[in-house]
Design a protein around this motif. Structure first.
Motif, mmCIF file in Angstrom:
data_model
loop_
_atom_site.group_PDB
_atom_site.id
_atom_site.type_symbol
_atom_site.label_atom_id
_atom_site.label_comp_id
_atom_site.label_asym_id
_atom_site.label_seq_id
_atom_site.Cartn_x
_atom_site.Cartn_y
_atom_site.Cartn_z
ATOM 1 N N ALA A 17 0.835 -1.209 0.000
ATOM 2 C CA ALA A 17 0.000 0.000 0.000
ATOM 3 C C ALA A 17 0.867 1.255 0.000
ATOM 4 O O ALA A 17 0.597 2.205 -0.750
ATOM 5 N N ALA A 18 1.905 1.265 0.815
ATOM 6 C CA ALA A 18 2.795 2.427 0.863
ATOM 7 C C ALA A 18 3.531 2.613 -0.461
ATOM 8 O O ALA A 18 3.651 3.737 -0.973
ATOM 9 N N ALA A 23 3.733 5.662 -5.552
ATOM 10 C CA ALA A 23 3.669 5.729 -7.021
ATOM 11 C C ALA A 23 2.512 6.623 -7.460
ATOM 12 O O ALA A 23 2.662 7.427 -8.388
ATOM 13 N N ALA A 24 1.380 6.515 -6.807
ATOM 14 C CA ALA A 24 0.233 7.376 -7.138
ATOM 15 C C ALA A 24 0.565 8.834 -6.850
ATOM 16 O O ALA A 24 0.239 9.719 -7.644
ATOM 17 N N TRP A 33 7.118 -4.161 -11.717
ATOM 18 C CA TRP A 33 7.634 -4.491 -10.384
ATOM 19 C C TRP A 33 6.545 -4.362 -9.314
ATOM 20 O O TRP A 33 6.588 -5.057 -8.310
ATOM 21 N N HIS A 34 5.558 -3.500 -9.550
ATOM 22 C CA HIS A 34 4.428 -3.444 -8.617
ATOM 23 C C HIS A 34 3.630 -4.752 -8.668
ATOM 24 O O HIS A 34 3.176 -5.249 -7.636
ATOM 25 N N ALA A 89 -6.928 -2.000 -15.776
ATOM 26 C CA ALA A 89 -7.949 -1.267 -16.521
ATOM 27 C C ALA A 89 -7.749 0.243 -16.411
ATOM 28 O O ALA A 89 -8.171 0.987 -17.294
ATOM 29 N N GLU A 90 -7.104 0.681 -15.347
ATOM 30 C CA GLU A 90 -6.884 2.110 -15.098
ATOM 31 C C GLU A 90 -5.389 2.377 -15.106
ATOM 32 O O GLU A 90 -4.727 2.322 -14.083
ATOM 33 N N ARG A 91 -4.841 2.629 -16.275
ATOM 34 C CA ARG A 91 -3.392 2.771 -16.441
ATOM 35 C C ARG A 91 -2.919 4.198 -16.190
ATOM 36 O O ARG A 91 -2.158 4.773 -16.962
ATOM 37 N N THR A 92 -3.391 4.781 -15.095
ATOM 38 C CA THR A 92 -2.955 6.107 -14.660
ATOM 39 C C THR A 92 -2.534 5.994 -13.204
ATOM 40 O O THR A 92 -2.469 4.891 -12.642
ATOM 41 N N ARG A 93 -2.280 7.124 -12.591
ATOM 42 C CA ARG A 93 -1.933 7.129 -11.167
ATOM 43 C C ARG A 93 -3.035 6.480 -10.328
ATOM 44 O O ARG A 93 -2.776 5.955 -9.249
#
Length: 122
Positions: A17-18, A23-24, A33-34, A89-93
């Motif tokens: 989570a951290a 990354a977000a 790597w995530h 599906a959500e390839r953003t932050r």
């Protein structure tokens, strides 16, 4: 259930989570790597699932009911894979934020599993 397994799953979930939360914050989508980190956490939840089922077959029972315990156990095992699919599906932050939220949710599920199983068992 073994307290050590709950601690390991909780710790790895919070680390994930951290990591994904950072990354977000950096406006970065989930990277390969995530997904490796998600695989490690998922593996830990699968180990927990097996250990719990073995304990159930040996006659140990959760204090607050079998159905509730099994529902939380399966939910815990599905949390990170579900977050991983949503992040694809959500390839953003926001994909990274989804995984970060999944890690926090898994940590909360682990605390609840510990309560359902009962503090006297180990």
């Amino acid at each position: 259930m073994l307290d050590a397994v709950i601690i390991i799953v909780t710790a790895t979930a919070l680390l994930l989570a951290a990591w994904c939360g950072f990354a977000a914050y950096r406006d970065s989508a989930t990277k390969d790597w995530h997904f490796g980190g998600m695989a490690v956490v998922t593996l830990a939840t699968l180990v927990q699932l097996v250990v719990s089922l073995v304990q159930l077959t040996h006659g140990d029972r959760p204090e607050q009911g079998m159905a509730v315990f099994l529902a939380y156990l399966v939910g815990a095992a599905c949390t990170i894979p579900a977050a991983a699919f949503m992040s694809l599906a959500e390839r953003t932050r926001w994909g990274s934020a989804i995984v970060a939220a999944g890690g926090v949710i898994l940590a909360v599920l682990e605390l609840r599993l510990h309560d359902i199983w009962g503090n006297g068992h180990g």
